[in-house]
Design an enzyme around this catalytic site. Sequence first.
Site, PDB file in Angstrom:
ATOM      1  N   THR A 160     -16.490  16.952 -26.418  1.00 27.41           N
ATOM      2  CA  THR A 160     -16.654  18.288 -26.185  1.00 27.41           C
ATOM      3  C   THR A 160     -16.280  18.940 -27.317  1.00 27.41           C
ATOM      4  O   THR A 160     -14.702  18.794 -27.607  1.00 27.41           O
ATOM      5  CB  THR A 160     -15.932  18.934 -24.707  1.00 27.41           C
ATOM      6  OG1 THR A 160     -16.545  18.240 -23.719  1.00 27.41           O
ATOM      7  CG2 THR A 160     -15.897  20.177 -24.754  1.00 27.41           C
ATOM      8  N   HIS A 261     -19.984  26.547 -22.536  1.00 28.76           N
ATOM      9  CA  HIS A 261     -18.836  25.906 -21.473  1.00 28.76           C
ATOM     10  C   HIS A 261     -18.596  26.847 -20.367  1.00 28.76           C
ATOM     11  O   HIS A 261     -17.520  27.162 -19.797  1.00 28.76           O
ATOM     12  CB  HIS A 261     -17.454  26.025 -22.374  1.00 28.76           C
ATOM     13  CG  HIS A 261     -16.357  25.098 -21.793  1.00 28.76           C
ATOM     14  ND1 HIS A 261     -16.407  23.749 -22.473  1.00 28.76           N
ATOM     15  CD2 HIS A 261     -15.550  24.993 -20.749  1.00 28.76           C
ATOM     16  CE1 HIS A 261     -15.280  23.124 -22.109  1.00 28.76           C
ATOM     17  NE2 HIS A 261     -14.863  23.716 -20.832  1.00 28.76           N
ATOM     18  N   ARG A 264     -16.516  29.794 -19.988  1.00 32.98           N
ATOM     19  CA  ARG A 264     -15.171  29.930 -19.965  1.00 32.98           C
ATOM     20  C   ARG A 264     -14.391  29.716 -21.207  1.00 32.98           C
ATOM     21  O   ARG A 264     -13.036  29.611 -21.318  1.00 32.98           O
ATOM     22  CB  ARG A 264     -14.823  28.473 -18.969  1.00 32.98           C
ATOM     23  CG  ARG A 264     -15.133  28.567 -17.599  1.00 32.98           C
ATOM     24  CD  ARG A 264     -15.247  27.429 -17.123  1.00 32.98           C
ATOM     25  NE  ARG A 264     -14.140  26.739 -16.456  1.00 32.98           N
ATOM     26  CZ  ARG A 264     -13.465  26.813 -15.404  1.00 32.98           C
ATOM     27  NH1 ARG A 264     -13.681  28.110 -14.683  1.00 32.98           N
ATOM     28  NH2 ARG A 264     -12.162  26.296 -15.200  1.00 32.98           N
ATOM     29  N   GLY A 294     -25.089  27.864 -15.764  1.00 32.77           N
ATOM     30  CA  GLY A 294     -26.156  28.783 -15.048  1.00 32.77           C
ATOM     31  C   GLY A 294     -26.968  28.058 -14.108  1.00 32.77           C
ATOM     32  O   GLY A 294     -27.933  28.667 -13.548  1.00 32.77           O
TER      33      GLY A 294
END
Length: 370
Positions: A160, A261, A264, A294
């Site tokens: 990430t 993310h 966030r 989503g």
Amino acid sequence: MRRADPAAARDLGDVERAAAAALPPEVWDFIAGGSGRERSLEANREAFDRIFVASRVLRDVSGCTTDATLLKRPVRMPVAVAPVAYHRLVHPEGELATARAAKTAGVPFTVATLSSVPVEEITAVGGTVWFQLYWLRERRRTLDLARRAEDAGCQALMLTVDVPWMGRRLRDVRNGFALPGHVRAAHLDGGAASAAHRSGRNGSAVAAHTAEAFSPSVTWSCVEELRAATRLPLVVKGVLAAEDAVRAAELGADAVVVSNHGGRQLDGALPGIDALPEVADAVGDRCEVMVDGGVRGGTDVLKALASGADGVLVGRPPVWGLAAGGEAGVRQVLDLLADELRDALGLAGCAGVGAAGELRTVRLPQGGRA
């Protein structure tokens, strides 16, 4: 903690409501919240709602199947459970229950660096397990963790790259959110308490903990170093710009995840589904392209496939299922996604996942009117 009957859910919205009712408000805020004014969080969902598909007709879909491949391995649908921290916040079995449900569903489960259960216990469940890495301030600890995941039997590493530090998540700041004593970052803290457990009025204890652990100096050289250090497929998660996706592929990434993310990190970051078509066009066949943020149903998976994705990651919905009904709740979430995806594929005239990439999509202006 009140548990719901997962069998009563008819869509993921039902599961979300059951989870919200089951969890303490501050834990729900930690899971559900985004950064800043939560504009990117809201936009992730709105972006999917603006996409419409030109379905095809007069095609034989009697044998419609959701079978696919991710990272060149067979999966029962092009979906993986995204890395989400601290599953034991919502259920005593934590990641073990989620991993078992993913195995039953035939989809990959991604162990987070901030997992509340050690990777060795999770891979012992069986199934396809990937491991998500943050680049830590201590470079050697990062590489050691990658080797640990590989030795444990993980089948891919996911780096990430959009968290030099944790975004300003105002729900957690206002709650002074801290981990309860029974929840630990199993790969960072072992059995010891950490900054994540020290609640205070000055903000999120979890953010303070990650600021201590994560390196804000993660660069492309880290991708190169990790690529050289492992034989496993490498996924780079958190790209939105096509140029970054191409660079990742050139450095040997087997896949990229187009992602903000879950809303966030940077509030105002482009929704992944909106960035996806340009990224997919830019990388071509150099690596696989996945997307998250989503996804709330099988039709969303269809829209992602039609927009150029090879697959999607789902983060919050499996945690909702875990909170509402434990392992059975996660299974219900994944079963709903599979049923809805098959329904969407067939109604769009697609006998399989591959045909979804040939569908034409139209993105309507906000509000859904041309």
